[in-house]
Write a protein that holds these residues in place. Structure first.
Motif, PDB file in Angstrom:
ATOM      1  N   VAL A  13       0.844  -1.205   0.000  1.00  0.00           N
ATOM      2  CA  VAL A  13       0.000   0.000   0.000  1.00  0.00           C
ATOM      3  C   VAL A  13       0.881   1.258   0.000  1.00  0.00           C
ATOM      4  O   VAL A  13       0.606   2.239  -0.714  1.00  0.00           O
ATOM      5  N   ILE A  14       1.948   1.217   0.783  1.00  0.00           N
ATOM      6  CA  ILE A  14       2.859   2.381   0.858  1.00  0.00           C
ATOM      7  C   ILE A  14       3.501   2.630  -0.501  1.00  0.00           C
ATOM      8  O   ILE A  14       3.554   3.761  -0.986  1.00  0.00           O
ATOM      9  N   ILE A  15       3.962   1.559  -1.128  1.00  0.00           N
ATOM     10  CA  ILE A  15       4.591   1.709  -2.451  1.00  0.00           C
ATOM     11  C   ILE A  15       3.560   2.230  -3.461  1.00  0.00           C
ATOM     12  O   ILE A  15       3.854   3.123  -4.269  1.00  0.00           O
ATOM     13  N   ALA A  16       2.348   1.714  -3.400  1.00  0.00           N
ATOM     14  CA  ALA A  16       1.317   2.186  -4.330  1.00  0.00           C
ATOM     15  C   ALA A  16       1.035   3.670  -4.110  1.00  0.00           C
ATOM     16  O   ALA A  16       0.854   4.435  -5.066  1.00  0.00           O
ATOM     17  N   ALA A  17       1.028   4.101  -2.845  1.00  0.00           N
ATOM     18  CA  ALA A  17       0.786   5.529  -2.560  1.00  0.00           C
ATOM     19  C   ALA A  17       1.921   6.378  -3.129  1.00  0.00           C
ATOM     20  O   ALA A  17       1.686   7.458  -3.692  1.00  0.00           O
ATOM     21  N   LEU A  18       3.155   5.904  -3.006  1.00  0.00           N
ATOM     22  CA  LEU A  18       4.290   6.665  -3.568  1.00  0.00           C
ATOM     23  C   LEU A  18       4.144   6.774  -5.087  1.00  0.00           C
ATOM     24  O   LEU A  18       4.346   7.844  -5.667  1.00  0.00           O
ATOM     25  N   ARG A  19       3.787   5.660  -5.710  1.00  0.00           N
ATOM     26  CA  ARG A  19       3.660   5.690  -7.175  1.00  0.00           C
ATOM     27  C   ARG A  19       2.544   6.633  -7.606  1.00  0.00           C
ATOM     28  O   ARG A  19       2.695   7.392  -8.567  1.00  0.00           O
TER      29      ARG A  19
END
Ligand SMILES: Cc1ncc(C[n+]2csc(CCOP(=O)(O)OP(=O)(O)O)c2C)c(N)n1
Length: 561
Positions: A13-19
């Motif tokens: 989820v964190i990586i998706a938010a960064l992207r």
């Protein structure tokens, strides 16, 4: 049923938010805990990861990407030593107004207050160098990331720190509900409060009343016969640059650009009047103006001296400038190109400036950066001119030191963010990692990194990163075997030169040892031919130019008085 241990966790989820926020690449130095989870989630989530050799190097790389893309950058580090080693990189993003997500591992809740090993108070550590600091919980990691991103990008941009423990990254993801909360949740007491009163309000929407110039500012613009643009770091967008260039040409308004705004009005423009540092070199230009129109101007870029100019300042920017150094008569905050349209409408015809006059003022400043030096030796400004002859049009990064003066005055910048430099913080060890970060974002043309020998020694390990990532970086070392800028200050006070001598280095051996194409040159002819020979090389090249520092004292005097 998941195919791997990371999908559907908070790490994903964190990586998706960064992207979603536009982060193009993650940089860092991992530890074993949550950073490993984030790197794995990045791999699975299509966000490339680049290992840097120091945490601060990782922050500089991410910062460079953020500056040229306009989207936030992101870096990860382990807890304790990793977080401590990040501080200079985060401080740079703070004072250079760059949105940066700084993700660190931390002890899980049940060990906080119990274990001392590698346990530092990250929130208090980052409170003084970041806009805010957050701690993600297992139940709301996605939401905290969204808050952190909003805080980093809202109003005056800057770095935001988030502590994330492995119990959080590996927890199954909770859905993120509701709107973003700018500047919001879990700002642990004073740690999340803004150190210097930085304003994190979003700019008002386009067309709102706050976009209009105050009536008094409009009147000043109508009356001005010799308006002068002072262009700063927050004007580094294509739209603002286009508006400024067109007003300059239509109304004959010259522009002084700060170091970070190099290229917004290009150096080869008829209306480029020089570089603004609050020093002495640009003073004749300032003296001839009757109104300063500051655009995206942030006094964090100025030398820490009193502003002595009596002319009124009308300031236009995307966020309010809160500062004491430069008295501002009127301020308009909002969409800069739109406010510039209002400026355009107010300015009456052509000003009293002439292109010949501006050309002469600019030429005088450039001439002062090319003084005579040791006969027969290669001089720093010759290096800049020769490199510019081969790499004109390329992006450059610049380190802190005496070599910076000829580069910043003479390097021909053509685009906003055409030159990347740490100016608010003015830290050494920036040019090489920033060049790597920028080259990873845009491999289409080589990028030139100008550095002193001292500055390169501070981040030498990143030569390995440049080789591993095979980036088209041209590292130009102005090798004078000394910390020259500090040595000049020692001489000014009549001190000995203890502590500023570096000694000779075999830079060719250093570069080739890391796997770079590397050369050491001591003459203009050798430099030119080595630049031409290596120009088409697809990977990194290091060229150490042995220079005489004999011109630096005069250059510094001309610049700063
Ligand atoms: C991290 C950091 N430490 C110290 C300084 C203070 N400082 C500014 S310039 C400079 C010397 C730079 O030496 P070098 O890289 O060799 O460049 P030169 O001045 O010789 O061109 C120092 C020590 C700084 N700006 N940043």
């Amino acid at each position: 049923m998941t195919s791997d241990p990371i999908t559907n966790t908070n790490a994903a989820v964190i990586i998706a938010a960064l992207r979603r926020a536009g982060v193009q690449r993650l940089f860092g130095m991992p530890g074993g805990g949550s950073t490993a989870d984030l790197i794995e989630a990045a791999r699975l989530g299509g966000l490339p990861f680049t290992l840097a050799q120091t945490e601060t190097g990782a922050a500089f790389m991410a910062t460079a990407q953020a500056e040229i893309s306009g989207a936030p950058g992101a870096c990860v580090a382990t807890l304790g030593p990793g977080a401590a080693s990040l501080v200079n990189g985060v401080a740079n993003a703070m004072l250079d107004r760059v949105p940066l997500l700084v993700l660190t591992d931390c002890l899980p809740d049940d060990m906080r207050g119990v274990a001392d090993h590698q346990n530092l108070p990250h929130d208090r550590m980052f409170a003084s160098v970041a806009k805010a600091t957050f701690r993600a919980a297992a139940s709301d990691a996605g939401r905290v990331l969204c808050d952190a991103i909003a805080t980093a990008t809202d109003g005056r941009p800057g770095p935001v720190h988030v502590d994330i423990s492995p119990e959080v990254t590996l927890h199954s993801a909770a859905p993120v509900h509701g709107a973003l909360r700018p500047g919001g949740q879990s700002l642990p007491a004073e740690a999340g409060s803004h150190r210097d009163g930085a304003d994190t309000r979003r700019p008002p929407p386009a067309g709102a009343a706050a976009h209009r110039l105050p009536a008094a500012a409009m009147e000043r613009l109508r009356q001005a016969r010799r308006p002068l643009f002072l262009v700063g770091l927050a004007a580094r967008t294509q739209e603002a640059a286009a508006a400024l260039r067109s007003i300059a040409a239509a109304h004959h308004v010259p522009a002084l650009v700060t170091y970070k705004a190099k290229g917004v009005v290009p150096d080869d423009s008829a209306w480029w009047a020089g570089v603004l540092t609050n020093g002495a070199l640009e003073r004749p230009v300032l003296d001839r103006a009757d109104l300063f129109v500051a655009v995206g101007f942030d006094p964090v870029e100025l030398l820490p001296r009193l502003w002595t100019m009596p002319q009124p300042v009308v300031s236009i920017g995307p966020w309010p400038i809160r500062q004491q150094q430069v008295p501002v008569a009127e301020e308009a905050t909002g969409d800069v190109p739109e406010i510039l349209r209002a400026v355009d409408a107010c300015l009456a015809g052509r000003s009293d400036w002439t292109a010949e006059e501006v050309a002469e003022l600019a030429a005088r400043q450039r001439a002062a950066m090319r003084p005579d030096g040791d006969t027969g030796a290669l001089l720093p400004h010759e290096v800049v001119d020769i490199v510019a002859g081969v790499y004109n049009g390329s992006r450059a990064t610049v380190d802190a030191g005496a070599h910076m003066f000829p580069v910043m005055s003479l390097w021909p910048a053509h685009d906003p963010c055409g030159v990347l430099i740490s100016n608010g913080l003015s830290t050494m060890g920036f040019a090489l990692p920033a060049a790597i970060g920028a080259a990873l974002a845009d491999r289409s043309r080589p990028i030139v990194a100008f550095t002193g020998d001292g500055g390169l020694l501070m981040c030498l390990g990143e030569l390995q990163t440049a080789v591993r990532e095979d980036v088209p970086v041209r590292i130009i070392v102005l090798d004078d075997r000394a910390l020259s800028l500090i040595r000049i200050k020692q001489a000014q006070r009549g001190y000995a030169t203890d502590g500023t001598g570096l000694g000779a280095m075999d830079w060719r051996a250093v570069g080739t040892g890391f796997g770079l194409v590397a050369h050491q040159v001591a003459t203009a002819a050798a430099l030119r031919s080595c630049l031409v020979e290596t120009a088409a090389h697809p990977g990194p090249v290091l060229i150490a130019a042995t220079v005489s520092p004999s011109t630096y004292p005069e250059t510094l005097r001309a610049l700063r008085g």
